[in-house]
Design an enzyme around this catalytic site. Structure first.
Site, PDB file in Angstrom:
ATOM      1  CB  THR A   9      17.981 -23.224  -7.863  1.00 46.44           C
ATOM      2  OG1 THR A   9      16.633 -22.813  -7.655  1.00 46.44           O
ATOM      3  CG2 THR A   9      18.468 -23.851  -6.565  1.00 46.44           C
ATOM      4  CG  ASP A  10      14.619 -18.920  -8.243  1.00 45.73           C
ATOM      5  OD1 ASP A  10      14.622 -20.161  -8.153  1.00 45.73           O
ATOM      6  OD2 ASP A  10      13.632 -18.275  -8.658  1.00 45.73           O
ATOM      7  CD  GLU A  11      13.107 -24.164  -6.008  1.00 49.82           C
ATOM      8  OE1 GLU A  11      12.894 -24.851  -5.002  1.00 49.82           O
ATOM      9  OE2 GLU A  11      12.757 -24.517  -7.149  1.00 49.82           O
ATOM     10  CE1 TYR A  52      17.303 -28.809  -6.472  1.00 52.11           C
ATOM     11  CE2 TYR A  52      15.776 -26.982  -6.141  1.00 52.11           C
ATOM     12  CZ  TYR A  52      16.778 -27.590  -6.877  1.00 52.11           C
ATOM     13  OH  TYR A  52      17.253 -26.983  -8.017  1.00 52.11           O
ATOM     14  CE  LYS A  68      21.438 -26.656  -7.237  1.00 57.96           C
ATOM     15  NZ  LYS A  68      22.308 -27.336  -8.243  1.00 57.96           N
TER      16      LYS A  68
HETATM   17  N1  LIG Z   1      14.871 -27.150 -13.667  1.00 63.43           N
HETATM   18  C1  LIG Z   1      14.866 -25.920 -13.170  1.00 63.43           C
HETATM   19  O1  LIG Z   1      13.870 -25.207 -13.246  1.00 63.43           O
HETATM   20  C2  LIG Z   1      16.116 -25.368 -12.518  1.00 63.43           C
HETATM   21  C3  LIG Z   1      16.137 -24.013 -12.191  1.00 63.43           C
HETATM   22  C4  LIG Z   1      17.316 -23.473 -11.637  1.00 63.43           C
HETATM   23  C5  LIG Z   1      18.406 -24.302 -11.414  1.00 63.43           C
HETATM   24  N2  LIG Z   1      18.340 -25.628 -11.715  1.00 63.43           N
HETATM   25  C6  LIG Z   1      19.542 -26.448 -11.488  1.00 63.43           C
HETATM   26  O2  LIG Z   1      20.007 -26.835 -12.778  1.00 63.43           O
HETATM   27  C7  LIG Z   1      20.641 -28.117 -12.702  1.00 63.43           C
HETATM   28  C8  LIG Z   1      20.031 -29.038 -13.741  1.00 63.43           C
HETATM   29  O3  LIG Z   1      18.617 -29.141 -13.483  1.00 63.43           O
HETATM   30  P1  LIG Z   1      17.687 -30.070 -14.367  1.00 63.43           P
HETATM   31  O4  LIG Z   1      16.327 -29.530 -14.265  1.00 63.43           O
HETATM   32  O5  LIG Z   1      18.307 -30.296 -15.684  1.00 63.43           O
HETATM   33  O6  LIG Z   1      17.766 -31.426 -13.522  1.00 63.43           O
HETATM   34  P2  LIG Z   1      17.484 -32.931 -13.978  1.00 63.43           P
HETATM   35  O7  LIG Z   1      16.987 -33.618 -12.754  1.00 63.43           O
HETATM   36  O8  LIG Z   1      16.661 -32.954 -15.217  1.00 63.43           O
HETATM   37  O9  LIG Z   1      18.936 -33.481 -14.363  1.00 63.43           O
HETATM   38  C9  LIG Z   1      19.912 -33.760 -13.403  1.00 63.43           C
HETATM   39  C10 LIG Z   1      20.999 -34.589 -14.047  1.00 63.43           C
HETATM   40  O10 LIG Z   1      21.995 -34.880 -13.031  1.00 63.43           O
HETATM   41  C11 LIG Z   1      22.319 -36.264 -13.116  1.00 63.43           C
HETATM   42  N3  LIG Z   1      22.747 -36.728 -11.787  1.00 63.43           N
HETATM   43  C12 LIG Z   1      21.994 -36.794 -10.664  1.00 63.43           C
HETATM   44  N4  LIG Z   1      22.707 -37.323  -9.651  1.00 63.43           N
HETATM   45  C13 LIG Z   1      23.950 -37.566 -10.137  1.00 63.43           C
HETATM   46  C14 LIG Z   1      25.138 -38.108  -9.577  1.00 63.43           C
HETATM   47  N5  LIG Z   1      25.191 -38.507  -8.296  1.00 63.43           N
HETATM   48  N6  LIG Z   1      26.232 -38.230 -10.363  1.00 63.43           N
HETATM   49  C15 LIG Z   1      26.197 -37.834 -11.676  1.00 63.43           C
HETATM   50  N7  LIG Z   1      25.095 -37.334 -12.260  1.00 63.43           N
HETATM   51  C16 LIG Z   1      23.973 -37.197 -11.501  1.00 63.43           C
HETATM   52  C17 LIG Z   1      21.029 -36.935 -13.571  1.00 63.43           C
HETATM   53  O11 LIG Z   1      21.247 -38.237 -14.122  1.00 63.43           O
HETATM   54  C18 LIG Z   1      20.512 -35.937 -14.593  1.00 63.43           C
HETATM   55  O12 LIG Z   1      21.068 -36.172 -15.861  1.00 63.43           O
HETATM   56  C19 LIG Z   1      20.444 -28.595 -11.264  1.00 63.43           C
HETATM   57  O13 LIG Z   1      21.613 -28.349 -10.562  1.00 63.43           O
HETATM   58  C20 LIG Z   1      19.303 -27.741 -10.739  1.00 63.43           C
HETATM   59  O14 LIG Z   1      19.429 -27.557  -9.349  1.00 63.43           O
HETATM   60  C21 LIG Z   1      17.221 -26.174 -12.274  1.00 63.43           C
END
Ligand SMILES: NC(=O)c1ccc[n+]([C@@H]2O[C@H](COP(=O)([O-])OP(=O)(O)OC[C@H]3O[C@@H](n4cnc5c(N)ncnc54)[C@H](O)[C@@H]3O)[C@@H](O)[C@H]2O)c1
Length: 333
Positions: free
Chosen positions: A131-133, A157, A161
């Site tokens: 993430t950009d964060e 968070y 990351k």
């Molecule tokens: N949502 C955003 O805006 C955004 C932006 C940039 C990066 N990201 C990154 O993208 C990725 C996905 O984000 P998202 O928004 O889909 O998140 P989300 O919270 O919707 O999904 C996370 C998934 O990971 C699974 N998970 C969590 N803990 C786990 C574990 N211990 N073992 C196995 N599975 C596990 C959850 O069940 C879920 O299906 C993350 O790594 C997040 O940091 C998200």
């Protein structure tokens, strides 16, 4: 090209969109979704896609090193795309521990097992979805984050990351594991859990409930449609340089208050529904992304214009109220 790819955490928001748009059409590859199905991951997000022979599923917690090793033994994956994370900043402020466990130790378990296969020349690529964060925050007039911007995470968070990113880099630098890290701005689109800003606002506005906006809504985020992010991930997976980091952004910077007003406008609702609430602790002021490297090296740019993406997103939520109900029911149980 890889034969078997683990899609870790792909029952969540971004991962399930990846499965629908990118894994389904690539039927020359075996994809195995590995997910703990936490409050954020749902079987009903991926059920239809599991009907395809080339897409499988294993329910597993990546923090459990024994279980992770067994899965690697069973499938001998060629590559991993790791979406799995605890992803909600507010939850990380309430309870940081699980963020460290999943985001750092979970990633390390995946890296350790990938390394075993790498040593046998049986592993091609580990892509870490970040993430950009991790870059921290910007003032109004600072230049957008580039891949050279020093890491300076502010929330539990983003600290977790960033730690994972450091580990991924270390496994590349120390052991020669083929890794790529992608760092993206705020995603929006279908299947985003109704605890995140845009789905919360759509849900409350349609029910004529107050829309809680942190502080005065002055914080700025860059928004990217989830499919654009996933195409960036796939491009970086297929042709990114080993050891590289790629930033992805949507070219759509908005103050939170303007975003909320946009949602109200698209829904035909009154701005009186806005209610300012106490700001998030340590709330990062602004994120903005320079994605020139992805454009130059991967030929990637975001395709979905913000207004169009928001209309598609709102339409999806209005047409899928049963999905929100299923998620909320799961959270209550
Ligand atoms: N949502 C955003 O805006 C955004 C932006 C940039 C990066 N990201 C990154 O993208 C990725 C996905 O984000 P998202 O928004 O889909 O998140 P989300 O919270 O919707 O999904 C996370 C998934 O990971 C699974 N998970 C969590 N803990 C786990 C574990 N211990 N073992 C196995 N599975 C596990 C959850 O069940 C879920 O299906 C993350 O790594 C997040 O940091 C998200």
């Amino acid at each position: 090209m890889a034969d078997t790819i683990f899609l870790v955490g792909a029952a969540g928001f971004i991962g399930c969109n990846f499965v629908k748009k990118l894994a389904v059409p690539h039927n020359d590859i075996n994809f195995v979704i590995i997910d703990k199905l936490t409050y954020a991951g749902h079987m009903f997000n991926i059920e239809e896609e599991l009907e395809h022979d080339h897409i499988g599923f294993e329910k597993a917690d990546i923090v459990d090193s024994t279980v992770v090793s067994q899965l690697f033994e069973k499938y001998q994956p060629d590559a991993i795309i790791n979406f799995a994370a605890e992803s909600h900043v507010d939850r990380s402020i309430e309870n940081p521990n699980v963020f460290l466990e999943t985001n750092v130790m979970g990633t390390m378990n995946l890296l350790n097992n990938a390394l075993k296969l790498h040593k046998k020349n049986k592993f091609t690529r580990f892509l870490q979805v970040s993430t950009d964060e991790v870059y921290g925050e910007l003032t109004h007039d600072e230049e957008p984050f580039s891949e050279q911007t020093p890491i300076k995470p502010n929330s539990p968070y983003s600290a977790s990351k960033a730690s994972a990113d450091h580990l991924v880099h270390a496994y590349h630098h120390t052991y020669g594991l083929d890794t790529v890290i992608t760092r993206c701005s705020n995603n929006y689109g279908p299947y985003q859990n109704p605890e995140k800003l845009i789905p919360v606002m759509i849900d409350k506005a349609t029910k004529n409930e107050k829309l809680p906006v942190y502080g005065k809504g002055e914080n700025v985020r860059d928004w990217i449609y989830v499919d654009d992010h996933n195409h960036g991930i796939w491009n970086a997976f297929e042709r990114g340089n080993t050891g590289s980091i790629y930033n992805f952004g949507g070219n759509s910077e908005y103050k939170n208050i303007d975003l909320v007003k946009k949602i109200l406008e698209l829904l035909g609702k009154d701005e009186d529904l806005i209610s300012f609430v106490t700001d998030r602790l340590g709330h990062d002021f602004r994120y903005a992304i320079n994605f020139e490297k992805a454009a130059t090296e991967l030929g990637w740019t975001p395709k979905v214009e913000f207004n169009q993406g928001m209309i598609q997103t709102i339409d999806w939520y209005l047409g899928n109220k049963d999905w929100i109900e299923k998620v909320q029911k799961k959270w209550e149980s």
